[in-house]
Design a protein around this motif. Structure first.
Motif, PDB file in Angstrom:
ATOM      1  N   MET A   1      27.035  45.966  34.122  1.00 11.25           N
ATOM      2  CA  MET A   1      26.963  47.181  33.424  1.00 11.25           C
ATOM      3  C   MET A   1      26.520  48.298  34.592  1.00 11.25           C
ATOM      4  O   MET A   1      25.483  48.222  35.158  1.00 11.25           O
ATOM      5  N   GLN A   2      27.121  49.427  34.638  1.00 14.05           N
ATOM      6  CA  GLN A   2      26.625  50.538  35.154  1.00 14.05           C
ATOM      7  C   GLN A   2      26.685  51.606  34.386  1.00 14.05           C
ATOM      8  O   GLN A   2      27.452  51.950  33.415  1.00 14.05           O
ATOM      9  N   SER A   3      25.657  52.640  34.485  1.00 11.97           N
ATOM     10  CA  SER A   3      25.569  53.631  33.802  1.00 11.97           C
ATOM     11  C   SER A   3      25.050  54.861  34.503  1.00 11.97           C
ATOM     12  O   SER A   3      24.173  54.683  35.405  1.00 11.97           O
ATOM     13  N   THR A   4      25.220  56.191  33.883  1.00 12.37           N
ATOM     14  CA  THR A   4      24.645  57.246  34.378  1.00 12.37           C
ATOM     15  C   THR A   4      23.839  58.106  33.207  1.00 12.37           C
ATOM     16  O   THR A   4      24.149  58.037  32.194  1.00 12.37           O
ATOM     17  N   LYS A   5      22.708  58.715  33.585  1.00  8.58           N
ATOM     18  CA  LYS A   5      22.023  59.453  32.688  1.00  8.58           C
ATOM     19  C   LYS A   5      21.612  60.773  33.329  1.00  8.58           C
ATOM     20  O   LYS A   5      21.263  61.046  34.456  1.00  8.58           O
ATOM     21  N   HIS A   6      21.915  61.832  32.318  1.00 10.84           N
ATOM     22  CA  HIS A   6      21.374  63.182  32.508  1.00 10.84           C
ATOM     23  C   HIS A   6      20.601  63.571  31.522  1.00 10.84           C
ATOM     24  O   HIS A   6      20.902  63.596  30.546  1.00 10.84           O
ATOM     25  N   ARG A   7      19.356  64.297  31.885  1.00  5.17           N
ATOM     26  CA  ARG A   7      18.203  64.879  30.978  1.00  5.17           C
ATOM     27  C   ARG A   7      17.883  65.913  31.507  1.00  5.17           C
ATOM     28  O   ARG A   7      17.344  66.405  32.515  1.00  5.17           O
ATOM     29  N   SER A   8      17.637  66.711  30.474  1.00  3.15           N
ATOM     30  CA  SER A   8      17.249  68.373  30.472  1.00  3.15           C
ATOM     31  C   SER A   8      16.057  68.345  29.592  1.00  3.15           C
ATOM     32  O   SER A   8      15.980  68.177  28.460  1.00  3.15           O
ATOM     33  N   VAL A   9      14.976  69.274  30.198  1.00  5.62           N
ATOM     34  CA  VAL A   9      13.671  69.550  29.316  1.00  5.62           C
ATOM     35  C   VAL A   9      13.560  70.788  29.461  1.00  5.62           C
ATOM     36  O   VAL A   9      13.313  71.350  30.644  1.00  5.62           O
ATOM     37  N   VAL A  10      13.720  71.822  28.242  1.00  2.00           N
ATOM     38  CA  VAL A  10      13.192  73.266  28.527  1.00  2.00           C
ATOM     39  C   VAL A  10      12.224  73.829  27.452  1.00  2.00           C
ATOM     40  O   VAL A  10      12.490  73.395  26.325  1.00  2.00           O
ATOM     41  N   VAL A  11      11.045  74.318  27.947  1.00  7.03           N
ATOM     42  CA  VAL A  11      10.037  74.529  27.292  1.00  7.03           C
ATOM     43  C   VAL A  11       9.842  76.101  27.062  1.00  7.03           C
ATOM     44  O   VAL A  11      10.010  76.935  28.222  1.00  7.03           O
TER      45      VAL A  11
END
Length: 681
Positions: free
Chosen positions: A390-400
């Motif tokens: 398996m191959q995967s990509t992840k994008h994560r954004s945190v705005v405070v």
């Protein structure tokens, strides 16, 4: 030579008298031994030994009779090695309690009373205050704000326990409120060591009557109400198993809800042992977590149904060799019967019918269909994690937003390979931007049947300098590889794999600590929606939107929770897309989730997208799992301690006894040979 001989003999006399003095208190289980005799013995032995060593050194330098002087000097030093042997073996036995049942020896029978005397002396030095009550003497320092109230609470608790058991403690409990010689949260004969720093506030303690005490105080004091078996009793085999030794204080220092919950978690994790296993030679005196978890639940059930009299009869009249017969004699049940009996109490508490009693027959039928489909999903994903890539990509954004606004972004790429259920390789590269700072990291994990390899690299800024580490350790025989892998892949694999598995649902829904239950199971268009709510004011609400036509694939999940006291609310949403199937189970292609948390002064929004770029139920090439073919593993050294098995205390004891015997025979042999030579001359 005469001063050398006299001082050596004095050294041994002081040493032997000390051990004889402390042997009988250990045999009679006498608590609260004073440090004064020990100090006198040690000073006498130390002074005589120094004189002997000085005399031996003088004779070795000046002569004559250098060989004899050496023998007398070695003989004078031997008690120091025996001291070291006692202490080191005693400490190792204490550490081994968590892994196996150590085998005490006659050689170590003075360890416990000597330790008691040392604790007495160090306590009087470290803790300046002493307060005496009816049943307890409390030693404490300036950290204790209300000593009189604490002492009164402990006195009442001990009185209640004595009345409950119908048994009086042989002497006052010494309640030590601090860490002594590295010990905290321990019980020895007549002593309870409960450092106030350990007094973690467990939620279930709110139901206990004495707010001045906490779990550690209750637990260690309860040990002494019933009395902790001495090392002498353990050596003779006339002692209860750790299942009862730790089960009793657990049952008296926690609620049934907490005991049942912890024992249930062990069961769902597949870690529970049968009673027959827990009283086998391997576990009889082993302070494994299961002795606490299962022991607490077992003792609580025994006290509830049969009372303290029968429990005391079993506790004080059982041994490792006869334990099964002892249970039969006291409770008229076999070990297997008792196993079924107390587990049934747990199962009744977590009854599936009880948890879904508010549902209609139609709702229960849908829920059963869903649970059956989960079994198939578990089997399918386990197969994939045993042999797949398996191959995967992840994008994560945190705005405070709010008083301290901030923003961070994270991108990562993950590669995973598995073969034959015992090999897996996991690689992840990650880039994170937090304000003006950028961090990059990489991680490689290789699991083989013999070893686990780990390599990690982190590149940061001046405030966060780059670092790297690598390690390698032997693989435990009981590791279930697919579980290890699923923990690393929790962001890539469908949450359905864990949340919606039958075992997790049992734990998740029927937990008494959270009070969660199935609120409803309804149809909405082509989907089935399962609503899970908390029983108290519905502060937690969770919904699973499932497609029964696609093997109950999770299409959407929402979760809302709040805490009025802390003033925050949280709302989570996750949407999933699927592509292709494996054995009828849709394979996850993409999952997009958002979490919005609103507090009193700020709001945060977390957005995450995980996309599976490759998913195949076929293993990678064998070379993928060869550590010699990858440069990052070239410098990973296996510590020698992980290759050479650690000697048990019993094995070390045999070595020490052999060394002492050789040491003693050589020294005495040289002295006797010298005397005989002089006589012949």
């Amino acid at each position: 030579m005469k001063p050398l001989i006299i001082s050596t003999i004095t050294t041994w006399l002081a040493f032997l008298l000390m051990h004889g003095y402390y042997f009988f208190p250990g045999k009679w289980e006498t608590p609260h031994l004073s440090y004064v005799p020990l100090l006198l013995f040690v000073l006498a032995q130390g002074a005589a030994m120094l004189v002997a060593i000085g005399g031996s050194a003088w004779r070795i330098i000046r002569g004559p009779k250098r060989l004899v002087a050496t023998a007398w000097g070695l003989l004078a030093i031997l008690p120091v090695f025996i001291w070291y042997s006692h202490v080191s073996l005693g400490l190792q036995m204490q550490r081994e309690l968590r892994e196996r049942s150590p085998k005490p020896s006659w050689y170590l029978l003075t360890i416990e009373p000597v330790a008691n005397a040392i604790i007495d002396g160090v306590t009087r030095y470290q803790l300046p205050y002493r307060l005496e009550g009816k049943r307890v003497v409390m030693f404490y320092d300036d950290r204790i704000e209300q000593p009189e109230a604490d002492l009164a609470a402990m006195d009442v608790f001990l009185e209640d326990e004595e009345v409950f058991l119908g048994k009086t403690m042989p002497g006052k409990l010494h309640w030590i409120r601090g860490t002594v010689v590295g010990l905290s949260g321990n019980a020895i004969q007549g002593v309870a060591i409960a450092d106030p720093e350990l007094r973690h506030q467990e939620p279930f303690m709110e139901t206990f009557p004495y707010k001045e005490l906490n779990h550690v105080d209750y637990h260690e004091a309860a040990h002494n109400v019933i009395s902790t078996p001495s090392l002498y009793s353990v050596w003779r085999g006339n002692a209860p198993p750790m299942l009862l030794i730790e089960g009793w204080p657990q049952a008296r220092s926690a609620t049934w809800e907490n005991l049942a919950y912890n024992c249930r978690r062990e069961k769902l994790a597949g870690r529970l042992l049968t009673l027959e296993e827990l009283v086998s030679p391997k576990y009889y005196f082993c302070a494994d977590d299961r002795a606490y978890q299962q022991g607490g639940a077992l003792v609580s059930v025994l006290l509830k149904h049969f009372g303290p009299e029968k429990f005391l009869e079993l506790y004080f009249n059982c041994s490792q060799k006869t334990f099964a017969d002892d249970v039969k004699r006291v409770y008229n049940m076999t070990l297997d019967d008792l196993d079924v009996f107390y587990r049934q109490e747990l199962d009744d508490y977590y009854s599936y019918d009880k948890a879904t009693e508010q549902l209609s027959p139609e709702e229960k039928a849908l829920l059963e269909e869903f649970r059956t489909a989960c079994d198939h999903q578990m089997s399918t994903y386990k197969k994939l994690l045993s042999n797949g890539t398996m191959q995967s990509t992840k994008h994560r954004s945190v705005v405070v937003t709010g008083d301290e606004p901030s923003q961070s972004l994270m991108e990562s790429v993950t590669d995973f390979c598995a073969k034959d259920g015992v090999w897996f390789r996991f690689e992840e590269t990650e880039k994170c931007t937090n304000g003006d700072e950028t961090f990059e990291s990489s991680k490689t994990l290789l699991h083989t049947p013999e070893r686990n390899y780990h390599v990690h690299y982190f590149s940061g800024t001046k405030d966060h300098p780059p670092r790297s580490d690598s390690s390698c350790y032997l693989t435990s025989e009981d590791v279930e590889t697919w579980r290890v892998v699923s923990s690393y892949l929790r962001d890539q694999m469908p949450t359905m794999f864990s949340i919606a598995s039958p075992s997790f649902l049992d734990d998740f829904l029927w937990s008494p600590q959270t009070g969660l239950t199935v609120g409803s199971v309804t149809r909405q268009d082509d989907l089935v929606v399962i609503t899970i709510t908390i029983q108290e004011n519905e502060r937690f609400r969770f919904q699973l939107h499932l497609d029964p036509n696609r093997n109950w694939a999770l299409i959407k999940a929402t979760e809302s929770s709040s805490n009025e006291e802390q003033g925050w609310t949280s709302f989570d949403t996750e949407v999933r897309e699927y592509e292709d199937e494996l054995d009828g189970v849709p394979l996850l292609k993409k999952r997009t989730s958002t979490r919005e948390i609103t507090g009193k002064t700020s709001t945060s929004l977390v957005t995450q997208t995980v996309e599976i770029t490759h998913f195949a139920p076929t293993p990678a090439a064998a070379s993928t799992f060869d550590p010699d073919l990858f440069p990052e593993f070239k410098d990973v050294q296996v510590p020698s301690t992980t290759i050479i098995p650690t000697l048990t205390s019993e094995q070390r004891l045999n070595r020490h006894l052999a060394m002492i015997a050789i040491w003693l025979l050589l020294s005495v042999g040289v002295i006797v040979w010298s005397r005989r030579s002089e006589h012949e001359a």
